[in-house]
Design an enzyme around this catalytic site. Sequence first.
Site, PDB file in Angstrom:
ATOM      1  N   ASN A  15      39.741   9.891  34.308  1.00  0.00           N
ATOM      2  CA  ASN A  15      38.341   9.460  34.198  1.00  0.00           C
ATOM      3  C   ASN A  15      37.598  10.478  33.338  1.00  0.00           C
ATOM      4  OD1 ASN A  15      35.731   8.605  34.513  1.00  0.00           O
ATOM      5  ND2 ASN A  15      35.549   9.158  36.682  1.00  0.00           N
TER       6      ASN A  15
ATOM      7  N   LYS B 191      34.691  10.213  32.197  1.00  0.00           N
ATOM      8  CA  LYS B 191      33.223  10.154  32.411  1.00  0.00           C
ATOM      9  C   LYS B 191      32.520  10.086  31.050  1.00  0.00           C
ATOM     10  CE  LYS B 191      34.073  12.724  36.597  1.00  0.00           C
ATOM     11  NZ  LYS B 191      33.520  13.434  37.737  1.00  0.00           N
TER      12      LYS B 191
ATOM     13  N   HIS C 135      32.543   4.311  41.735  1.00  0.00           N
ATOM     14  CA  HIS C 135      32.670   5.773  41.683  1.00  0.00           C
ATOM     15  C   HIS C 135      31.437   6.398  42.348  1.00  0.00           C
ATOM     16  CE1 HIS C 135      32.924   9.846  40.121  1.00  0.00           C
ATOM     17  NE2 HIS C 135      34.212   9.606  39.922  1.00  0.00           N
TER      18      HIS C 135
ATOM     19  N   GLU D 289      29.633   8.800  41.562  1.00  0.00           N
ATOM     20  CA  GLU D 289      28.519   9.107  40.641  1.00  0.00           C
ATOM     21  C   GLU D 289      27.690   7.862  40.373  1.00  0.00           C
ATOM     22  OE1 GLU D 289      30.795  11.039  37.556  1.00  0.00           O
ATOM     23  OE2 GLU D 289      31.158  12.720  38.913  1.00  0.00           O
TER      24      GLU D 289
ATOM     25  N   GLU E 274      38.373   9.227  47.315  1.00  0.00           N
ATOM     26  CA  GLU E 274      37.728  10.334  46.602  1.00  0.00           C
ATOM     27  C   GLU E 274      36.627  10.929  47.482  1.00  0.00           C
ATOM     28  OE1 GLU E 274      38.333  10.354  42.192  1.00  0.00           O
ATOM     29  OE2 GLU E 274      36.491   9.262  42.481  1.00  0.00           O
TER      30      GLU E 274
ATOM     31  N   GLY F 227      34.579  17.225  41.329  1.00  0.00           N
ATOM     32  CA  GLY F 227      33.958  18.162  40.392  1.00  0.00           C
ATOM     33  C   GLY F 227      33.579  19.496  41.010  1.00  0.00           C
TER      34      GLY F 227
ATOM     35  N   SER G  60      39.034  17.055  42.308  1.00  0.00           N
ATOM     36  CA  SER G  60      39.512  18.371  41.875  1.00  0.00           C
ATOM     37  C   SER G  60      41.042  18.465  41.795  1.00  0.00           C
ATOM     38  CB  SER G  60      38.944  19.474  42.781  1.00  0.00           C
ATOM     39  OG  SER G  60      37.534  19.503  42.671  1.00  0.00           O
TER      40      SER G  60
END
Length: 248
Positions: free
Chosen positions: A9, A11, A93, A95, A166, A172, A211
């Site tokens: 991904n 992003k 996701h 985010e 996730e 991150g 991560s």
Amino acid sequence: MKNKLIIANWKSNPIKRNDGEKLLKNLVQTIKTNNKVIICPPTIFLSHFLNLFSPYFQFGVQNCYSKDKGPYTGEISPKMVQDIGCKYVIIGHSERRSLFNETDEDINLKLIEILNTTKITPILCIGESREERAQKKTYSIIKQQIKSDLKNVDKNKIKNIIIAYEPIWAIGTGIYAHEQEIVDAKNSIVKILCDIYGDIGRKIRIVYGGSVNAQNIESILKNADMNGVLVGGASLKPKEFSFIANFK
Ligand code: PEP
């Protein structure tokens, strides 16, 4: 070990298409694997990368809309994603949930549209926040997300979904879930899916994201025996991503 799914991904990176092209050229040289490598770059660069690199990698998008066409400025539909040759789409996701206020209802509508109108494989992201884990709510959060996100999804189509566990606190942050936490989450997801769909639940692929790096890939793919990984930050580092993708 069976072949694994290695999903990148990217992003909103990199800014320049040329830098993405260089990264992919590098990966073509260094990735030699039977694992399935799926690259999800910024959508605006996709056609270009598909033209150059589709013999080497599968491609996916990081989001799509829940309608096939019409007055929805700025959105792309699952049918458009399919038309340019993409086979995967990341949905839900964290985010998108936190920064763009996507709800489980939005995610559910997207999944239904994807599954009813295309052959694209959705990669559905679920996972709990740090506070929810501290309050021992991981199971109930995962259950609520699966139930709402998959509401009214046809039993015959469910096998085509990939679930990405996730945990938000691991995305991150450099802090990753430990082997036992990943195994526990995987078992919970399988149980919830089997409660809803019966034995088909066991056939649904479950990957881990949060991560992932060259140091923890063995514990995730081998020890926790996940079906694959969803990689953010490390997917932009050619050496590290090649190591992850080549893992066997
Ligand atoms: C992600 O964005 O899905 C992700 C897992 O990111 P990272 O690997 O950087 O934690």
